[in-house]
Design an enzyme around this catalytic site. Structure first.
Site, PDB file in Angstrom:
ATOM      1  N   LYS A 225       0.827  -1.209   0.000  1.00  0.00           N
ATOM      2  CA  LYS A 225       0.000   0.000   0.000  1.00  0.00           C
ATOM      3  C   LYS A 225       0.869   1.271   0.000  1.00  0.00           C
ATOM      4  O   LYS A 225       2.089   1.184   0.026  1.00  0.00           O
ATOM      5  CB  LYS A 225      -0.957  -0.034   1.199  1.00  0.00           C
ATOM      6  CG  LYS A 225      -1.944  -1.225   1.150  1.00  0.00           C
ATOM      7  CD  LYS A 225      -2.780  -1.227  -0.119  1.00  0.00           C
ATOM      8  CE  LYS A 225      -4.068  -2.024  -0.039  1.00  0.00           C
ATOM      9  NZ  LYS A 225      -3.957  -3.468   0.185  1.00  0.00           N
TER      10      LYS A 225
HETATM   11  C1  LIG Z   1      -5.411  -4.252   0.640  1.00  0.00           C
HETATM   12  C2  LIG Z   1      -6.869  -4.089   0.611  1.00  0.00           C
HETATM   13  C3  LIG Z   1      -7.686  -4.520   1.668  1.00  0.00           C
HETATM   14  C4  LIG Z   1      -7.181  -5.331   2.809  1.00  0.00           C
HETATM   15  O1  LIG Z   1      -6.191  -4.717   3.542  1.00  0.00           O
HETATM   16  P1  LIG Z   1      -5.405  -5.570   4.645  1.00  0.00           P
HETATM   17  O2  LIG Z   1      -4.723  -4.497   5.443  1.00  0.00           O
HETATM   18  O3  LIG Z   1      -4.458  -6.453   3.920  1.00  0.00           O
HETATM   19  O4  LIG Z   1      -6.411  -6.313   5.423  1.00  0.00           O
HETATM   20  C5  LIG Z   1      -9.038  -4.256   1.610  1.00  0.00           C
HETATM   21  N1  LIG Z   1      -9.577  -3.617   0.566  1.00  0.00           N
HETATM   22  C6  LIG Z   1      -8.837  -3.202  -0.471  1.00  0.00           C
HETATM   23  C7  LIG Z   1      -9.495  -2.487  -1.599  1.00  0.00           C
HETATM   24  C8  LIG Z   1      -7.462  -3.440  -0.497  1.00  0.00           C
HETATM   25  O5  LIG Z   1      -6.734  -3.053  -1.546  1.00  0.00           O
END
Ligand SMILES: *Cc1c(COP(=O)(O)O)cnc(C)c1O
Length: 376
Positions: free
Chosen positions: A177
């Site tokens: 992210k």
């Molecule tokens: C990465 C992501 C998640 C989940 O995030 P985590 O921190 O890995 O639980 C949820 N929704 C979207 C759109 C994502 O890209």
């Protein structure tokens, strides 16, 4: 190999980790609270609650807002599976909604209205690619129908306005992210009472944590609601505090790289479409999605790019087409989502890249596409 995404980690993260180890207090201490406050300030939120993942954050948002058994939640199918899975965690169920268009691959309000029933309790919007959904339109939609509005803001960390659109929002600090704590997330809620409830649900529904009991010298506690263990630890909070200081600059670099991509693709790859062409909305530029022509064999393009040292991925296989969701009896079709998802390709975009990397990717893509088309 140029990767689709990469974390930016360095000496300051290492030093921050060592400090935590030396402090001998490794979870739910001052750093977690400092991280919550710093994140809230950076994102323009009144306050936030740190959690182990965005998925945990979505679960707590739904639970804290009182969404439960029998409720239906409108969700985009063009998202990561967690956007839909969290509805089942509270005994509710997802109702999948199509996107607006190929150029605007965000959940469609028109289609949401078509799929709404008298059991619909909430909507989860997702800021695909970091491009924010239309705040005023979704607020008006939710308010007029007395629906709760939740943001899956996993792509939108650092985008101005993210987290301020709905009744609650969840952010992700997963390794790919815009900023990372390896695993981690943050939840916010408009109503301070709901946020307080979420804070307790994060730690088993207990009235106090280990640290508060130490500080207040009270050995006991009560449990006033069903809770989970979705805590963050001091090590990850320490990394998060360092990452947060770079977030704005990294997002600015992402914006510049995305703009370089747009120009180069426009000049060199005429058959490629870039979504959000007319977007004037805020964006965290989380990913660089492009659309291939319908007659191009995407697998062959992916293989050719890989041979040229460029990794690509797909965002996303639509959730309603995944086996678990099909087996739940979902036989719906979402034509725009399906068309988008079978033509989409995600190119590398992260702040460790430079403009010459963008030109290299576009070179390899242009050469690949000019070599001819492949029957699907
Ligand atoms: C990465 C992501 C998640 C989940 O995030 P985590 O921190 O890995 O639980 C949820 N929704 C979207 C759109 C994502 O890209």
């Amino acid at each position: 190999m140029l990767l689709v995404s990469e974390p930016s980690l360095g000496d300051r993260e290492k030093a921050a980790l060592l400090e935590v180890v030396d402090s001998n207090w490794i979870t739910m201490g001052d750093r977690v609270r400092a991280f919550e406050r710093a994140f809230a300030t950076e994102q323009g939120l009144p306050d936030a609650v740190a959690v182990g993942s965005c998925t945990a954050g979505l679960h707590l948002a739904l639970a804290g807002l009182g969404i439960g058994p029998g409720d239906e939640v409108l969700v985009p199918s063009l998202s990561f599976v967690a956007t839909a899975a969290c509805t089942y965690y509270v005994g509710a169920s997802p109702v999948f909604v199509d996107i607006d268009s190929i150029d605007q691959p965000l959940m469609s309000i028109e289609d949401a209205e078509r799929r709404r029933t008298d059991r619909t309790k909430a909507v989860i919007v997702m800021h695909y690619g970091g491009y924010l959904v239309d705040r005023d339109a979704w607020r008006a939609f939710a308010a007029a129908r007395r629906l709760l509005l939740i943001e899956d803001a996993a792509h939108a960390t650092g985008a101005t306005g993210a987290g301020l659109i709905g009744d609650a929002a969840a952010f992700s600090f997963y390794g790919n992210k815009n900023m990372t704590t390896a695993e981690g997330g943050m939840v916010t809620a408009r109503d301070p009472g709901v946020l307080d409830q979420i804070r307790r649900m994060r730690g088993h529904g207990m009235t106090s944590g280990t640290r508060e009991r130490l500080d207040a010298q009270t050995p006991t506690y009560d449990v006033t609601m069903l809770g989970w263990n979705y805590r963050l630890d001091e090590l990850r909070a320490a990394i998060g505090l360092v990452q947060l200081q770079n977030l704005a600059q990294w997002n600015e670099q992402r914006a510049q790289l995305a703009s370089a991509y747009r120009n180069a693709l426009f000049e060199r790859c005429h058959e490629v479409q870039v979504p959000f062409g007319n977007a004037r909305v805020a964006s965290a530029h989380h990913i660089m999605p492009i659309l291939l022509s319908a007659d191009v064999n995407r697998d062959a393009v992916v293989a050719s790019l890989r041979d040229g040292g460029v990794q690509t991925t797909v965002h996303y296989p639509p959730i309603h087409t995944l086996s678990f969701y099909r087996n739940k009896g979902s036989t719906i079709s979402l034509p725009k989502t399906e068309d988008f998802a079978c033509r989409e390709l995600t190119l590398p975009l992260h702040p460790k890249m430079q403009e010459h990397d963008v030109y290299r990717v576009v070179d390899v893509l242009a050469a690949t596409l000019s070599r001819g088309r492949w029957a699907r």
